[in-house]
Design an enzyme around this catalytic site. Structure first.
Site, PDB file in Angstrom:
ATOM      1  N   GLN A 127      18.690  95.623  11.866  1.00 47.23           N
ATOM      2  CA  GLN A 127      18.669  95.158   9.962  1.00 47.23           C
ATOM      3  C   GLN A 127      17.771  94.264   9.529  1.00 47.23           C
ATOM      4  O   GLN A 127      17.503  92.878  10.169  1.00 47.23           O
ATOM      5  CB  GLN A 127      19.927  94.794   9.362  1.00 47.23           C
ATOM      6  CG  GLN A 127      20.559  94.748   8.394  1.00 47.23           C
ATOM      7  CD  GLN A 127      21.990  94.403   8.032  1.00 47.23           C
ATOM      8  OE1 GLN A 127      22.584  93.238   8.882  1.00 47.23           O
ATOM      9  NE2 GLN A 127      22.517  94.539   6.504  1.00 47.23           N
ATOM     10  N   GLY A 128      17.409  94.366   8.140  1.00 51.38           N
ATOM     11  CA  GLY A 128      16.134  93.798   7.629  1.00 51.38           C
ATOM     12  C   GLY A 128      16.868  93.666   5.969  1.00 51.38           C
ATOM     13  O   GLY A 128      16.246  94.322   5.686  1.00 51.38           O
ATOM     14  N   SER A 130      18.618  90.224   4.991  1.00 52.60           N
ATOM     15  CA  SER A 130      18.368  89.101   4.997  1.00 52.60           C
ATOM     16  C   SER A 130      16.670  88.274   4.996  1.00 52.60           C
ATOM     17  O   SER A 130      16.254  88.809   5.735  1.00 52.60           O
ATOM     18  CB  SER A 130      18.915  88.137   5.496  1.00 52.60           C
ATOM     19  OG  SER A 130      20.019  88.035   5.545  1.00 52.60           O
ATOM     20  N   SER A 162      19.179  90.363  13.930  1.00 52.31           N
ATOM     21  CA  SER A 162      19.851  90.967  15.629  1.00 52.31           C
ATOM     22  C   SER A 162      19.225  91.832  16.197  1.00 52.31           C
ATOM     23  O   SER A 162      19.038  93.125  15.191  1.00 52.31           O
ATOM     24  CB  SER A 162      21.457  90.853  15.858  1.00 52.31           C
ATOM     25  OG  SER A 162      21.989  89.312  15.065  1.00 52.31           O
ATOM     26  N   GLU A 245      29.439  98.289   7.478  1.00 51.67           N
ATOM     27  CA  GLU A 245      29.633  97.037   8.005  1.00 51.67           C
ATOM     28  C   GLU A 245      31.223  96.082   8.203  1.00 51.67           C
ATOM     29  O   GLU A 245      31.646  95.936   9.474  1.00 51.67           O
ATOM     30  CB  GLU A 245      28.566  95.919   7.728  1.00 51.67           C
ATOM     31  CG  GLU A 245      28.599  94.200   8.249  1.00 51.67           C
ATOM     32  CD  GLU A 245      27.186  93.394   7.898  1.00 51.67           C
ATOM     33  OE1 GLU A 245      26.998  93.528   6.650  1.00 51.67           O
ATOM     34  OE2 GLU A 245      27.175  92.652   9.175  1.00 51.67           O
ATOM     35  N   GLU A 371      32.641  82.687   2.379  1.00 53.63           N
ATOM     36  CA  GLU A 371      32.754  82.547   0.994  1.00 53.63           C
ATOM     37  C   GLU A 371      32.269  83.427   0.122  1.00 53.63           C
ATOM     38  O   GLU A 371      32.901  83.600  -0.740  1.00 53.63           O
ATOM     39  CB  GLU A 371      31.953  81.261   0.475  1.00 53.63           C
ATOM     40  CG  GLU A 371      31.838  79.814   1.378  1.00 53.63           C
ATOM     41  CD  GLU A 371      31.633  79.202   2.587  1.00 53.63           C
ATOM     42  OE1 GLU A 371      31.717  80.432   3.417  1.00 53.63           O
ATOM     43  OE2 GLU A 371      32.714  77.976   3.001  1.00 53.63           O
TER      44      GLU A 371
END
Lengths: 388, 346
Positions: A127-128, A130, A162, A245, A371
């Site tokens: 996954q790209g 962030s 990851s 997700e 958060e």
């Protein structure tokens, strides 16, 4: 309300139990748990066995190689595999995020190219999303995708990715309109990780393992046919990915917690702590956490099966799981006393709990920080005013 | 696997919600709680509405219990349907309660073994002597099922409280909407019930814990609703206070605890209703989660409301007190955790 299996579910469960008993080694139940993330090659072999037996992609439509079964069957699969502590499918990102996104928004060519490989474990996705400057505020991504003929040319940097070091493809969120702001002007790409200009640098985590990575993109040419959804419509596609997700994760996480809970009980017995009333109280408390998660997942699942959308209660699963997992692993290390400081040879189970405890600190950060998840509950479930 | 209420059960809930909102607005609950706690017409009304129908199964009672918690129903319904009526069998003609706690027995389990209140056999029947404590709705009930010692074993007796009002001693209580009192029995005539006390008290315990867990979910939901409403409308520093994460995140946590507790409460009701082998574990898990969600949820709500939530005039404190009543029923969360530990660890 009925918690018993329907005849069809009971048959599925019985077949799966028999299959697991036959596939797992005879001494599987007595082994010491594996320290660290996983053995990649073994995970790939197990995935292939799952695929051949029809247990990969249980809820995916049959036309894409799935089994076309209900989420109830998926829940049974996760319960039964957790019960015997069977390995996971290797395609965490592909099976849970990239695949469902391609099914929802992909072209027929993209479906043909990727879906079967995800199920069989031959194609690993990362996954790209962030970036160094774009974490919880995902809409601020800056990785550029500039149109040049039949390609997009990608430049930028992703982080916390990851499996990027073993991945064949990346689901990449890019900014394709120069000067666009926030949710507009984003494009969602499927990028071949073997393309020139893609560089993966592993990041060593608090555990010492390089589970995730920085990924650098320098003039990487990605064909326009790799766009998922509309050019400039990447935000909507990314939301599908995140919905999967956060939406389907509850059962998988609870199943994992259940496996760890079983090991906590074993550890308490082996260390003699199982007779300590204070330890017993904390173990019982964790058990209530586990049961609460399990049955809340069921409630959300029934809402999903009946209405097509998961119930709002499902939104708490990851939030609560992450904190329960932190409490559980911290208690396990505490039970080991000074020996809890040994992370390898001579340590209890070779440092298994030390790894799990340190890894658990990431649980409240990855896949939506606690958060952000509390903001989501406050704003979307409780209807409180936005905090920003 | 199907974890939702049926359409009929949802309709029952809607009807109960409407009736409760109409019959018991907050000011009426407050007037009763601050008065003598008695609402004379409600028993007949509950009977007519079917709330006391012995045909109701535990899932239907669970729905009613949750709504009763949400409205803080100030009537002796729980002591009847959960504690006394299943022992007596049939529809209760007058409000009944159960008296099990005394100097020798602090819980339902202990009461099945030995109790301090004793039965003496007189020529004209049984006579009970001794003090039963913490009897729910003692001042409201007209009959009581009393656990008493008959030589070397315990048995269950029916005492007509209406005919022996001198035995009933109301006490000063925290929760004015569900009062407890003492029965001071002194050669009080009683009728022995043809019930095996061990299984009967075990069944009462499971049933009561499951229904109280559902009631606690209703209490927690109401406290959360009051807090959210306040956090949306109350403005400080030119912003609604619910936009501050110091406020909103605590309420998100209260919602999380409630979501988990509600799941376990419904599941406990189902397990008890179907006599599932997991029923004991289910009621213990539900009781632990219910106490956390309802007591903790009310505390978060009081904090969110600030000074107003700390006043007698605001209804919130009554929910907090009911939550504490529920958490204290027949033990404590730590006692339930000890039970769970025994199931998990031996």
């Amino acid at each position: 309300m009925d918690f018993r299996d329907s005849p069809d579910e009971a048959a599925f469960r019985a077949d799966l139990r028999a299959w697991l008993a036959a596939e797992l080694p005879d001494d599987w139940a007595d082994r010491e748990p594996h320290v660290g993330r996983w053995d990649f090659a073994a995970a790939k072999r197990w995935t292939r066995a799952l695929f051949d037996a029809g247990y990969a992609g249980l809820t995916w439509p049959k036309e894409y190689g799935g089994a076309g079964l209900s989420p109830n069957h998926q829940a049974i699969y996760l319960e039964e595999t957790a019960r015997v502590d069977a390995p996971d499918h290797v395609g965490v990102i592909g099976l849970g995020m990239a695949g469902p996104t391609i099914i929802a928004h992909g072209t027929p060519e993209q479906k043909a190219a990727h879906l079967r490989g995800i199920l069989s474990g031959d194609t690993i996705f990362c996954q790209g999303f962030s970036e160094p400057g774009s974490g919880s505020d995902l809409a601020s991504v800056r990785t550029r995708a500039e149109r040049d003929g039949a390609d997009f040319v990608v430049n930028g940097q992703k982080v916390w990715s990851s499996y990027a070091h073993v991945a064949d493809f990346c689901i990449l969120l890019t900014r394709s309109e120069a000067g666009s702001q926030k949710h507009r002007g984003l494009t969602y790409l499927l990028v071949d990780m073997h393309t020139p200009g893609v560089e993966v640098r592993p990041l060593r985590q608090i555990t010492g393992d390089p589970e995730f990575n920085e990924v650098f993109f320098t003039d990487v040419r990605v064909p326009v046919s790799s766009v998922v959804g509309e050019v400039g419509g990447g935000w909507q596609v990314a939301m599908t990915t995140l919905l999967h997700e956060r939406g389907t994760l509850g059962f998988a996480l609870t199943a994992r917690l259940e496996a760890l809970f079983g090991r906590l009980v074993t550890t308490a017995r082996k260390t003699g702590a199982a007779t300590d009333p204070l330890v017993r109280d904390r173990i019982a408390d964790l058990y209530v956490d586990l049961q609460g998660l399990r049955f809340t997942n069921y409630r959300a699942l029934t809402a999903l099966v009946r209405t097509g959308v998961p119930g709002p209660e499902g939104s708490v699963a990851k939030l609560h799981w992450s904190e329960a997992n932190q409490r559980l692993t911290a208690l396990a290390v505490e039970l080991l006393g000074p020996e809890g400081q040994l992370s390898g040879e001579g340590g209890f189970w070779g440092g298994y709990w030390q790894y799990q405890q340190l890894r658990s600190r990431g649980n409240t950060i990855e896949a939506g920080t606690s958060e952000i998840l509390r903001n989501i509950v406050a704003e979307r479930v409780l209807g409180l005013p936005r905090s920003r | 696997m199907d974890f939702a209420f049926s359409e009929e059960q949802d309709m029952l809930r809607a009807a109960a919600k409407d009736w409760l909102a109409d019959r018991y607005p907050a000011d009426r609950v407050a007037a009763l709680a601050d008065g003598d706690g008695r609402d004379p017409g409600v028993w007949r009304e509950l009977t007519e509405l079917g709330w006391l129908d012995p045909e109701l199964d535990l899932l239907e009672l669970a729905v009613l219990a949750e709504e009763a918690g949400y409205a803080l129903l100030p009537a002796p319904w729980f002591s009847s349907v959960a504690l006394a009526a299943p022992v007596l069998g049939g529809p209760p003609a007058v409000p009944p309660t159960l008296a099990w706690i005394d100097d020798a027995a602090g819980s339902l389990r202990e009461a099945a073994g030995t109790v301090a209140v004793r039965c003496d056999h007189a020529v004209d029947g049984c006579r009970l002597t001794g003090v039963k404590r913490a009897v729910p709705d003692a001042a409201y009930a007209e009959a009581a099922v009393v656990v008493a010692q008959d030589h070397d074993r315990v048995a269950l007796y029916r005492v007509e409280l209406a005919a022996h009002p001198e035995t009933v001693h109301p006490l000063t209580v925290v929760d004015g909407t569900r009062r407890i009192g003492e029965l001071r029995l002194d050669g009080t005539p009683a009728e022995r019930l043809d019930v095996d006390p061990g299984p009967a008290l075990a069944a009462v315990r499971r049933r009561a814990l499951a229904l109280l867990a559902c009631e606690a979910a209703g209490v927690a939901q109401r406290a959360l609703d009051l807090a959210v409403e306040h956090a949306r409308s109350r403005t400080q520093f030119d912003r609604p206070i619910g936009s501050y994460q110091g406020v909103s995140h605590r309420l998100a946590d209260a919602y999380t605890a409630l979501a988990l507790a509600r799941s376990l409460a419904y599941r406990a009701a189902w397990c008890v209703a179907t006599d599932d082998p997991a029923a004991e574990e289910a009621v213990s898990s539900a009781a632990v989660a219910a106490a956390r969600a309802s007591v903790g949820g009310c505390e978060s709500a009081i904090q969110a409301l600030g000074g107003i939530g700390f006043t007698w005039d605001h209804p919130l404190h009554r929910y907090y007190k009911r939550a504490q009543w529920i958490a204290a029923f027949d033990g404590s969360p730590s006692r339930h955790r000890a039970d769970l530990a025994a199931l998990i660890l031996g």
